[in-house]
Scaffold this motif. Sequence first.
Motif, mmCIF file in Angstrom:
data_model
loop_
_atom_site.group_PDB
_atom_site.id
_atom_site.type_symbol
_atom_site.label_atom_id
_atom_site.label_comp_id
_atom_site.label_asym_id
_atom_site.label_seq_id
_atom_site.Cartn_x
_atom_site.Cartn_y
_atom_site.Cartn_z
ATOM 1 N N ALA A 152 51.570 12.818 29.235
ATOM 2 C CA ALA A 152 51.183 13.678 30.189
ATOM 3 C C ALA A 152 49.701 13.281 30.587
ATOM 4 O O ALA A 152 49.034 12.639 29.818
ATOM 5 N N ARG A 153 49.522 12.577 31.668
ATOM 6 C CA ARG A 153 48.613 12.395 32.440
ATOM 7 C C ARG A 153 47.756 13.192 33.394
ATOM 8 O O ARG A 153 48.135 12.956 34.037
ATOM 9 N N THR A 154 46.854 13.814 32.345
ATOM 10 C CA THR A 154 46.006 15.140 33.199
ATOM 11 C C THR A 154 44.486 15.161 33.096
ATOM 12 O O THR A 154 43.809 14.208 32.268
ATOM 13 N N GLU A 155 43.670 15.499 34.839
ATOM 14 C CA GLU A 155 42.061 15.063 35.067
ATOM 15 C C GLU A 155 41.821 16.401 34.904
ATOM 16 O O GLU A 155 42.499 17.585 35.651
ATOM 17 N N THR A 156 40.292 16.663 34.680
ATOM 18 C CA THR A 156 39.924 17.480 34.916
ATOM 19 C C THR A 156 38.169 16.713 35.152
ATOM 20 O O THR A 156 37.771 16.696 34.783
ATOM 21 N N ARG A 157 38.518 17.835 35.997
ATOM 22 C CA ARG A 157 36.658 17.530 37.086
ATOM 23 C C ARG A 157 36.132 18.974 37.066
ATOM 24 O O ARG A 157 36.501 19.918 37.403
ATOM 25 N N VAL A 158 34.600 18.927 36.946
ATOM 26 C CA VAL A 158 34.495 19.936 36.663
ATOM 27 C C VAL A 158 32.747 19.054 37.235
ATOM 28 O O VAL A 158 32.275 18.006 37.339
ATOM 29 N N LYS A 159 32.166 20.376 38.374
ATOM 30 C CA LYS A 159 30.603 19.894 38.705
ATOM 31 C C LYS A 159 29.652 19.779 37.665
ATOM 32 O O LYS A 159 29.586 20.608 37.230
ATOM 33 N N MET A 160 28.665 18.206 37.530
ATOM 34 C CA MET A 160 27.709 18.020 37.468
ATOM 35 C C MET A 160 26.335 19.527 36.980
ATOM 36 O O MET A 160 26.177 19.556 38.756
ATOM 37 N N ASN A 161 25.924 19.776 36.316
ATOM 38 C CA ASN A 161 24.895 20.718 36.333
ATOM 39 C C ASN A 161 23.881 20.823 36.984
ATOM 40 O O ASN A 161 23.504 18.862 36.707
ATOM 41 N N ARG A 162 23.596 22.071 37.006
ATOM 42 C CA ARG A 162 21.772 21.390 37.610
ATOM 43 C C ARG A 162 20.721 20.246 36.756
ATOM 44 O O ARG A 162 20.078 19.032 36.881
ATOM 45 N N MET A 163 20.653 20.059 35.460
ATOM 46 C CA MET A 163 20.329 20.611 34.021
ATOM 47 C C MET A 163 20.393 18.546 33.765
ATOM 48 O O MET A 163 20.122 17.570 33.188
ATOM 49 N N ARG A 164 22.267 18.655 34.274
ATOM 50 C CA ARG A 164 22.669 17.224 33.597
ATOM 51 C C ARG A 164 22.225 15.909 34.382
ATOM 52 O O ARG A 164 22.070 14.500 34.601
ATOM 53 N N MET A 165 22.073 16.980 35.955
ATOM 54 C CA MET A 165 22.105 15.972 37.255
ATOM 55 C C MET A 165 20.551 15.302 36.656
ATOM 56 O O MET A 165 19.981 14.112 36.917
ATOM 57 N N ARG A 166 19.463 16.472 36.194
ATOM 58 C CA ARG A 166 17.945 16.022 36.162
ATOM 59 C C ARG A 166 17.783 15.224 34.525
ATOM 60 O O ARG A 166 17.110 14.162 35.419
ATOM 61 N N ILE A 167 18.482 15.753 33.851
ATOM 62 C CA ILE A 167 18.337 14.329 33.133
ATOM 63 C C ILE A 167 18.936 12.915 32.985
ATOM 64 O O ILE A 167 18.254 11.974 32.771
ATOM 65 N N ALA A 168 19.966 13.202 34.124
ATOM 66 C CA ALA A 168 19.910 11.438 34.397
ATOM 67 C C ALA A 168 19.238 11.025 35.326
ATOM 68 O O ALA A 168 18.821 9.554 35.395
#
Length: 444
Positions: A206-222
């Motif tokens: 099985a080849r599955t993918e999960t997409r999760v929206k990048m939260n604001r804190m992770r975006m700020r850290i990046a």
Amino acid sequence: MFSRRILSVARSSKVLSHQNAVRSMLSTRSKFHTSARLLEAETVKVPQMAESISEGTLKQWQKKVGDFVELDEEVATIETDKIDVSVNATTAGKIVELLANEDDTVTVGQDLFKIEPGAQGESKPAEKPTEEPKAQKQPEEKKKDDAEPKDQQVDKGTGKPPGPPPPEVEARPADQRKTEKSGATSKKDQPEPKAKEQSVRTAPGARTETRVKMNRMRMRIAERLKESQNNAASLTTFNEIDMSSLMAFRSKYKEEVLKREGVKFGFMSAFAKACTLALKEIPAANASIEAAADGKGQEIVYRDYVDLSVAVATPKGLVTPVVRNAESLSMIGVEREIAALGAKARDGKLTLEDMAGGTFTISNGGVFGSLYGTPIINLPQAAVLGMHAIKDKPVVVDGQIVVRPIMVVALTYDHRLLDGREAVTFLVRVKEYIEDPRKMLLAE
């Protein structure tokens, strides 16, 4: 003439009684409207979060429409690029409308939800007929009345009241019980749908993918980490520290400290104390480059205090709460502050004040098993110390090969502020203080 006076008096009394009835009606209506105004819903807006934060993402509704909340009870959580902000009820009452959906971007001052003030159990005046409770009560009374004659019946043969009725299952026909039994058996023999779904999910290949929206804190850290790589002239120097003396010191006093102070005596407090002493000798490691006050060029800001940023891993990302004036705290004082900040970080209760500022950072990747690593500078700071796991290694002591617990430490520094000599000297001083903690008592 006398009869006319009697008739006039009767008419005037009727008029007065009519006027009194009207006044009573108006008074009742006034009270009703007053109570209706008290129950009018209030609109709660997105609160002020900080000077630099004007919007956020509605992370989660803690309550739903129809729920009753107390004063200051949390209703929603707004996620920003730094902290999570709780939106609390402005009054006790019932939630009547939600004006935004989860994952929506909300701005300060925007209408968020409506609440109807009132104590729990209160409601608007009922409009249903007053006879309704009586009507609901009638079937129960009728049922009770029908049951009474049966209880009072007697057996004609014995003259005694009959015993309790047989169980409901026994009163059913035999064929009905047989059908129910066979039905239960067939239901039991049927395969569970959950097991079938699990076999589908775990199918090989099985080849599955999960997409999760990048939260604001992770975006700020990046954003911050990339900014550090682009702007700072980062360089890392390493050293090895023999942890034997500090481990023996901790092993001897940790139980006493836990019993007396209520905090665990770890290695972080010793490294914090060693760093504050080394920063006094190498002040450039505690400095930062900032824009000049006149707006022309840049200035180096040197500080005579140490606000120690301690990196703490949370489910949402790495945060760096600050231990204020760490240079004036004892080891136990540092442990107490770190424990309090760590608990707030794990519970998502850190405030902007807890993370603002910071002049030097310590990051302990060793708790996760890291052996080596080059930490990234937390701008506008000048340096960051990385601690790693303790491993037994063969080392040479007085010409003999012995096994000692060794920790590799790394100092990443901004070469614009520190030269190699200063950075290496700083790390050597930390090594000396850790390998012989008594030296920290002799340092000024």
